[in-house]
Design an enzyme around this catalytic site. Sequence first.
Site, PDB file in Angstrom:
ATOM      1  N   GLU A  17       0.840  -1.198   0.000  1.00  0.00           N
ATOM      2  CA  GLU A  17       0.000   0.000   0.000  1.00  0.00           C
ATOM      3  C   GLU A  17       0.874   1.247   0.000  1.00  0.00           C
ATOM      4  O   GLU A  17       1.853   1.319   0.740  1.00  0.00           O
ATOM      5  CB  GLU A  17      -0.890  -0.016   1.245  1.00  0.00           C
ATOM      6  CG  GLU A  17      -1.793   1.204   1.347  1.00  0.00           C
ATOM      7  CD  GLU A  17      -2.623   1.204   2.609  1.00  0.00           C
ATOM      8  OE1 GLU A  17      -3.468   0.306   2.772  1.00  0.00           O
ATOM      9  OE2 GLU A  17      -2.414   2.100   3.445  1.00  0.00           O
ATOM     10  N   ALA A  51      -8.433  11.169   3.238  1.00  0.00           N
ATOM     11  CA  ALA A  51      -9.577  11.472   4.104  1.00  0.00           C
ATOM     12  C   ALA A  51     -10.041  12.898   3.838  1.00  0.00           C
ATOM     13  O   ALA A  51      -9.223  13.782   3.613  1.00  0.00           O
ATOM     14  CB  ALA A  51      -9.177  11.305   5.557  1.00  0.00           C
ATOM     15  N   HIS A  77      -8.170   2.675  -3.603  1.00  0.00           N
ATOM     16  CA  HIS A  77      -9.088   2.732  -2.469  1.00  0.00           C
ATOM     17  C   HIS A  77     -10.142   3.805  -2.778  1.00  0.00           C
ATOM     18  O   HIS A  77      -9.860   4.766  -3.490  1.00  0.00           O
ATOM     19  CB  HIS A  77      -8.364   3.148  -1.184  1.00  0.00           C
ATOM     20  CG  HIS A  77      -7.300   2.191  -0.741  1.00  0.00           C
ATOM     21  ND1 HIS A  77      -6.908   2.072   0.583  1.00  0.00           N
ATOM     22  CD2 HIS A  77      -6.534   1.310  -1.424  1.00  0.00           C
ATOM     23  CE1 HIS A  77      -5.946   1.156   0.674  1.00  0.00           C
ATOM     24  NE2 HIS A  77      -5.703   0.694  -0.530  1.00  0.00           N
ATOM     25  N   GLY A 108     -14.710   4.897   5.233  1.00  0.00           N
ATOM     26  CA  GLY A 108     -13.842   6.036   5.552  1.00  0.00           C
ATOM     27  C   GLY A 108     -14.053   6.487   6.979  1.00  0.00           C
ATOM     28  O   GLY A 108     -15.026   6.107   7.645  1.00  0.00           O
ATOM     29  N   HIS A 151     -13.690  -3.454  14.763  1.00  0.00           N
ATOM     30  CA  HIS A 151     -13.609  -2.028  14.425  1.00  0.00           C
ATOM     31  C   HIS A 151     -13.923  -1.207  15.678  1.00  0.00           C
ATOM     32  O   HIS A 151     -14.763  -1.599  16.491  1.00  0.00           O
ATOM     33  CB  HIS A 151     -14.617  -1.711  13.314  1.00  0.00           C
ATOM     34  CG  HIS A 151     -14.562  -0.303  12.824  1.00  0.00           C
ATOM     35  ND1 HIS A 151     -15.453   0.665  13.227  1.00  0.00           N
ATOM     36  CD2 HIS A 151     -13.697   0.317  11.981  1.00  0.00           C
ATOM     37  CE1 HIS A 151     -15.153   1.812  12.626  1.00  0.00           C
ATOM     38  NE2 HIS A 151     -14.092   1.625  11.856  1.00  0.00           N
ATOM     39  N   GLN A 178      -6.977  -4.595   8.801  1.00  0.00           N
ATOM     40  CA  GLN A 178      -6.291  -3.543   9.553  1.00  0.00           C
ATOM     41  C   GLN A 178      -5.003  -4.141  10.130  1.00  0.00           C
ATOM     42  O   GLN A 178      -4.911  -5.355  10.320  1.00  0.00           O
ATOM     43  CB  GLN A 178      -7.238  -3.115  10.694  1.00  0.00           C
ATOM     44  CG  GLN A 178      -6.774  -1.984  11.550  1.00  0.00           C
ATOM     45  CD  GLN A 178      -6.607  -0.726  10.711  1.00  0.00           C
ATOM     46  OE1 GLN A 178      -5.560  -0.546  10.093  1.00  0.00           O
ATOM     47  NE2 GLN A 178      -7.621   0.106  10.692  1.00  0.00           N
TER      48      GLN A 178
HETATM   49  P1  FAD Z   1     -17.804  -0.190   7.460  1.00  0.00           P
HETATM   50  O1  FAD Z   1     -17.545  -1.564   6.934  1.00  0.00           O
HETATM   51  O2  FAD Z   1     -18.912   0.577   6.883  1.00  0.00           O
HETATM   52  O3  FAD Z   1     -17.819  -0.255   9.014  1.00  0.00           O
HETATM   53  C1  FAD Z   1     -17.808   0.921   9.821  1.00  0.00           C
HETATM   54  C2  FAD Z   1     -18.453   0.627  11.162  1.00  0.00           C
HETATM   55  O4  FAD Z   1     -19.879   0.455  11.001  1.00  0.00           O
HETATM   56  C3  FAD Z   1     -17.982  -0.678  11.835  1.00  0.00           C
HETATM   57  O5  FAD Z   1     -17.991  -0.481  13.220  1.00  0.00           O
HETATM   58  C4  FAD Z   1     -19.029  -1.708  11.415  1.00  0.00           C
HETATM   59  O6  FAD Z   1     -19.133  -2.778  12.358  1.00  0.00           O
HETATM   60  C5  FAD Z   1     -20.285  -0.857  11.346  1.00  0.00           C
HETATM   61  N1  FAD Z   1     -21.190  -1.271  10.248  1.00  0.00           N
HETATM   62  C6  FAD Z   1     -20.833  -1.629   8.987  1.00  0.00           C
HETATM   63  N2  FAD Z   1     -21.918  -1.860   8.234  1.00  0.00           N
HETATM   64  C7  FAD Z   1     -22.994  -1.629   9.024  1.00  0.00           C
HETATM   65  C8  FAD Z   1     -24.399  -1.669   8.795  1.00  0.00           C
HETATM   66  N3  FAD Z   1     -24.905  -1.980   7.592  1.00  0.00           N
HETATM   67  N4  FAD Z   1     -25.223  -1.351   9.834  1.00  0.00           N
HETATM   68  C9  FAD Z   1     -24.709  -1.014  11.047  1.00  0.00           C
HETATM   69  N5  FAD Z   1     -23.365  -0.957  11.317  1.00  0.00           N
HETATM   70  C10 FAD Z   1     -22.538  -1.249  10.313  1.00  0.00           C
HETATM   71  N6  FAD Z   1      -9.565   5.168   5.186  1.00  0.00           N
HETATM   72  C11 FAD Z   1      -9.449   6.175   4.270  1.00  0.00           C
HETATM   73  O7  FAD Z   1      -9.965   7.271   4.506  1.00  0.00           O
HETATM   74  N7  FAD Z   1      -8.783   5.994   3.092  1.00  0.00           N
HETATM   75  C12 FAD Z   1      -8.190   4.814   2.760  1.00  0.00           C
HETATM   76  O8  FAD Z   1      -7.608   4.675   1.680  1.00  0.00           O
HETATM   77  C13 FAD Z   1      -8.282   3.730   3.702  1.00  0.00           C
HETATM   78  N8  FAD Z   1      -7.722   2.537   3.434  1.00  0.00           N
HETATM   79  C14 FAD Z   1      -7.872   1.490   4.326  1.00  0.00           C
HETATM   80  C15 FAD Z   1      -7.334   0.233   3.999  1.00  0.00           C
HETATM   81  C16 FAD Z   1      -7.476  -0.852   4.869  1.00  0.00           C
HETATM   82  C17 FAD Z   1      -6.902  -2.197   4.485  1.00  0.00           C
HETATM   83  C18 FAD Z   1      -8.181  -0.672   6.104  1.00  0.00           C
HETATM   84  C19 FAD Z   1      -8.337  -1.828   7.052  1.00  0.00           C
HETATM   85  C20 FAD Z   1      -8.712   0.573   6.433  1.00  0.00           C
HETATM   86  C21 FAD Z   1      -8.573   1.665   5.551  1.00  0.00           C
HETATM   87  N9  FAD Z   1      -9.116   2.928   5.842  1.00  0.00           N
HETATM   88  C22 FAD Z   1      -8.993   3.953   4.927  1.00  0.00           C
HETATM   89  C23 FAD Z   1      -9.765   3.174   7.131  1.00  0.00           C
HETATM   90  C24 FAD Z   1     -11.299   2.934   7.092  1.00  0.00           C
HETATM   91  O9  FAD Z   1     -11.884   3.902   6.253  1.00  0.00           O
HETATM   92  C25 FAD Z   1     -11.812   3.063   8.525  1.00  0.00           C
HETATM   93  O10 FAD Z   1     -11.368   1.988   9.289  1.00  0.00           O
HETATM   94  C26 FAD Z   1     -13.299   3.317   8.703  1.00  0.00           C
HETATM   95  O11 FAD Z   1     -13.530   3.723  10.060  1.00  0.00           O
HETATM   96  C27 FAD Z   1     -14.205   2.124   8.458  1.00  0.00           C
HETATM   97  O12 FAD Z   1     -14.269   1.801   7.128  1.00  0.00           O
HETATM   98  P2  FAD Z   1     -14.996   0.421   6.663  1.00  0.00           P
HETATM   99  O13 FAD Z   1     -14.983   0.401   5.205  1.00  0.00           O
HETATM  100  O14 FAD Z   1     -14.430  -0.728   7.386  1.00  0.00           O
HETATM  101  O15 FAD Z   1     -16.472   0.731   7.183  1.00  0.00           O
END
Ligand code: FAD
Length: 290
Positions: A17, A51, A77, A108, A151, A178
């Site tokens: 990455e 972000a 991403h 995000g 998370h 993560q």
């Molecule tokens: P989600 O999967 O939407 O989850 C977010 C939270 O909501 C979790 O607590 C989950 O349990 C909960 N949730 C999910 N779906 C639902 C639902 N339908 N109903 C109720 N609750 C729900 N951030 C950036 O800004 N830019 C990047 O390029 C970036 N790259 C990353 C790469 C990797 C490999 C990882 C692991 C993280 C990255 N992040 C990045 C960080 C990421 O954006 C954050 O961790 C963010 O807080 C959560 O994103 P997510 O896609 O996992 O969210």
Amino acid sequence: MKIKDIYRANNRLLSFEVFPPVRDGTIDRLFAVIERLSELNPDFISVTYGAGGTTRDMSVDIASAVKKRGTAEVMAHLTCVGATRQEIENVLGELTRGNIKNILALRGDPPAGQTSFTKKKGGFAYANELVEFIGRFNFFCIGVAGYPEGHMEAPSFKADIENLKRKIDAGADFVITQLFYNNDDFYRFRDAAIRAGINVPLIPGIFPIFNYRQIQKIASLCGAKIPSALHEALYNSKDENERVEEYGIEYALRQSNDLLQNNVPGLHFYSMNRSRHVERIVRNLSWERG
Ligand code: FAD
């Protein structure tokens, strides 16, 4: 090429990455790092999405440039932060024009200054909605994020696994995790995911430590635990960057080799736009790659 097809052919993925430079170096320096990382023959290089709009255009431009140069396969991403469906669709159009077929679909983090994520009117609240939307274009292979320690916002580990399952059911092809420093957390996460019916590759994300203060900050932002023995070793050398880096390389190598022995489908390294430490680790991994 789509990552799911590379995986089908190789059975194990190696990826790195990088992030668009904000102030830490120039774009030329980043491309030099990407060239060096490419010499390690990765299956793909992923480019993070800034972000709060900071480096968004740059993310797409860098991903397109890497793809065009043919240096390596690319994954862009993409987050839901501050974007409407139409805006997301515009980015998908740019990625399609750049022939980028792999996306890591993310919700995000809340932009700086905000404590919780608020979806933009006409946008998406969770990553599973973004996955479903991207899937409609029938063009992309989609990865999503997974959290070996859960998370930070999830009410429970179990709820987080259920939410990961939603992303797979919405059409995600693989998961990248993560960062974590205790492999048992990853194995517990993998077992729970399998029990929940998740049957896509779960690829561990490895963050080799090279600076004590930086890892303290990053770990607290994403909620990753640093095991006490590791913390103590780092703390004792915290002002000697070379020793910290050396220790970080050794730790990441041990961690990666243990994961490989336990049949992980690949390794994804958070390079932090540096190649030296990743090179040392990858060249010493105990795996055979084609
Ligand atoms: P989600 O999967 O939407 O989850 C977010 C939270 O909501 C979790 O607590 C989950 O349990 C909960 N949730 C999910 N779906 C639902 C639902 N339908 N109903 C109720 N609750 C729900 N951030 C950036 O800004 N830019 C990047 O390029 C970036 N790259 C990353 C790469 C990797 C490999 C990882 C692991 C993280 C990255 N992040 C990045 C960080 C990421 O954006 C954050 O961790 C963010 O807080 C959560 O994103 P997510 O896609 O996992 O969210």
